[in-house]
Design a protein around this motif. Structure first.
Motif, PDB file in Angstrom:
ATOM      1  N   THR A  53      17.796  44.871 -45.348  1.00  0.00           N
ATOM      2  CA  THR A  53      16.341  44.948 -45.431  1.00  0.00           C
ATOM      3  C   THR A  53      15.935  46.053 -46.390  1.00  0.00           C
ATOM      4  O   THR A  53      16.646  47.046 -46.567  1.00  0.00           O
ATOM      5  CB  THR A  53      15.702  45.218 -44.060  1.00  0.00           C
ATOM      6  OG1 THR A  53      16.259  46.409 -43.502  1.00  0.00           O
ATOM      7  CG2 THR A  53      15.907  44.052 -43.110  1.00  0.00           C
ATOM      8  N   VAL A  66       5.792  40.857 -53.931  1.00  0.00           N
ATOM      9  CA  VAL A  66       7.026  40.199 -54.370  1.00  0.00           C
ATOM     10  C   VAL A  66       6.591  39.314 -55.535  1.00  0.00           C
ATOM     11  O   VAL A  66       5.666  38.505 -55.389  1.00  0.00           O
ATOM     12  CB  VAL A  66       7.655  39.355 -53.239  1.00  0.00           C
ATOM     13  CG1 VAL A  66       8.933  38.687 -53.725  1.00  0.00           C
ATOM     14  CG2 VAL A  66       7.916  40.211 -52.014  1.00  0.00           C
ATOM     15  N   GLU A  82       4.422  37.008 -52.525  1.00  0.00           N
ATOM     16  CA  GLU A  82       4.093  37.570 -51.215  1.00  0.00           C
ATOM     17  C   GLU A  82       3.391  38.898 -51.483  1.00  0.00           C
ATOM     18  O   GLU A  82       3.693  39.571 -52.457  1.00  0.00           O
ATOM     19  CB  GLU A  82       5.352  37.825 -50.380  1.00  0.00           C
ATOM     20  CG  GLU A  82       6.139  36.594 -50.022  1.00  0.00           C
ATOM     21  CD  GLU A  82       7.456  36.930 -49.324  1.00  0.00           C
ATOM     22  OE1 GLU A  82       7.520  37.935 -48.590  1.00  0.00           O
ATOM     23  OE2 GLU A  82       8.421  36.187 -49.538  1.00  0.00           O
ATOM     24  N   TYR A  84       1.830  42.579 -49.443  1.00  0.00           N
ATOM     25  CA  TYR A  84       1.762  43.399 -48.230  1.00  0.00           C
ATOM     26  C   TYR A  84       0.948  44.661 -48.520  1.00  0.00           C
ATOM     27  O   TYR A  84       1.031  45.218 -49.612  1.00  0.00           O
ATOM     28  CB  TYR A  84       3.166  43.816 -47.777  1.00  0.00           C
ATOM     29  CG  TYR A  84       4.109  42.650 -47.566  1.00  0.00           C
ATOM     30  CD1 TYR A  84       4.185  42.028 -46.319  1.00  0.00           C
ATOM     31  CD2 TYR A  84       4.923  42.185 -48.588  1.00  0.00           C
ATOM     32  CE1 TYR A  84       5.047  40.959 -46.111  1.00  0.00           C
ATOM     33  CE2 TYR A  84       5.784  41.110 -48.394  1.00  0.00           C
ATOM     34  CZ  TYR A  84       5.839  40.505 -47.149  1.00  0.00           C
ATOM     35  OH  TYR A  84       6.688  39.456 -46.953  1.00  0.00           O
ATOM     36  N   THR A  89       6.258  48.359 -44.896  1.00  0.00           N
ATOM     37  CA  THR A  89       6.632  46.958 -45.026  1.00  0.00           C
ATOM     38  C   THR A  89       8.143  46.836 -45.036  1.00  0.00           C
ATOM     39  O   THR A  89       8.822  47.544 -45.774  1.00  0.00           O
ATOM     40  CB  THR A  89       6.053  46.379 -46.338  1.00  0.00           C
ATOM     41  OG1 THR A  89       4.634  46.494 -46.297  1.00  0.00           O
ATOM     42  CG2 THR A  89       6.456  44.931 -46.521  1.00  0.00           C
ATOM     43  N   ILE A  91      11.142  44.084 -45.688  1.00  0.00           N
ATOM     44  CA  ILE A  91      11.421  42.764 -46.258  1.00  0.00           C
ATOM     45  C   ILE A  91      12.909  42.479 -46.115  1.00  0.00           C
ATOM     46  O   ILE A  91      13.739  43.264 -46.582  1.00  0.00           O
ATOM     47  CB  ILE A  91      10.987  42.693 -47.733  1.00  0.00           C
ATOM     48  CG1 ILE A  91       9.473  42.895 -47.830  1.00  0.00           C
ATOM     49  CG2 ILE A  91      11.423  41.363 -48.363  1.00  0.00           C
ATOM     50  CD1 ILE A  91       8.930  42.964 -49.242  1.00  0.00           C
ATOM     51  N   THR A 157       4.360  42.210 -41.784  1.00  0.00           N
ATOM     52  CA  THR A 157       5.691  42.790 -41.786  1.00  0.00           C
ATOM     53  C   THR A 157       6.533  42.142 -40.702  1.00  0.00           C
ATOM     54  O   THR A 157       6.114  42.081 -39.562  1.00  0.00           O
ATOM     55  CB  THR A 157       5.611  44.314 -41.529  1.00  0.00           C
ATOM     56  OG1 THR A 157       4.769  44.883 -42.509  1.00  0.00           O
ATOM     57  CG2 THR A 157       6.982  44.949 -41.602  1.00  0.00           C
TER      58      THR A 157
END
Length: 192
Positions: A53, A66, A82, A84, A89, A91, A157
């Protein structure tokens, strides 16, 4: 009985790398900000594997998008795959290959607030997670007349967290010992 023992051992050997996913704190103690430095240098010191992650910690004036490689190269923040903005966050790196991230705030990508990572297949190499502790910043890096309290967005998230593994050779040795212990324990259980 021997067939089930072999099947169980094979399952344990295949499943054990998943338990060793790493959490990479983007930018280390500097977090995701304009003052954290060069993210390409930070990323070069990390190994990213499928299942790991990325943890982005940032203030209210920042975000994590992203994006595609073309948008990364041109600092185009208008086509995010994406987006956030919750201040912290996480990912999950779910597939092998390159991934690209940037901050969508005006001028932040152009000033270096962008990150490219190359995610490896999890069976190829052990992860090298960031071991520098990081705390989220609540102070924006650019002046603002509005309050600086971040407003979390529900559902942005993923809630699943991944355990952090030790860095370097000690981490590899620890993984080897845990894997060996699991297999040895399973063998012992089937023998007795």
């Amino acid at each position: 009985m021997a067939v089930s023992a072999v099947a169980t051992l094979l399952f344990l050997l295949v499943a054990s790398p998943v338990a060793f996913a790493a959490n990479h704190v983007v930018g280390g103690s500097g977090g995701w900000s304009q003052t954290a430095g060069d993210y390409s240098t930070w990323a070069a010191g990390e190994t990213f594997n499928v299942g790991d992650t990325l943890e982005f910690n940032y203030g209210a004036s920042h975000s994590v998008d992203v994006i595609s490689k073309d948008d990364y190269d041109n600092c185009n923040t208008g086509n995010a795959l994406e987006s956030y903005s919750d201040g912290k966050t996480t990912i999950k790196l779910s597939k092998a290959g390159p991934m690209y991230f940037t901050c969508s705030a005006f001028g932040h990508c152009q000033s270096g607030m962008k990150l490219a990572v190359d995610v490896k297949d999890s069976s190829s190499t052990p992860s090298t997670p960031s071991t520098t502790p990081s705390t989220p910043s609540t102070t924006p890096s650019t002046p603002s007349d509005s309050p600086t309290t971040p407003t979390p967005e529900v559902g942005n998230t993923p809630s699943k967290s991944t355990p952090v593994t030790p860095n370097g050779a000690a981490g590899v040795m620890g993984k080897t010992m845990v894997g060996f212990s699991v297999v040895l324990g399973a063998v012992f259980a089937f023998i007795c």
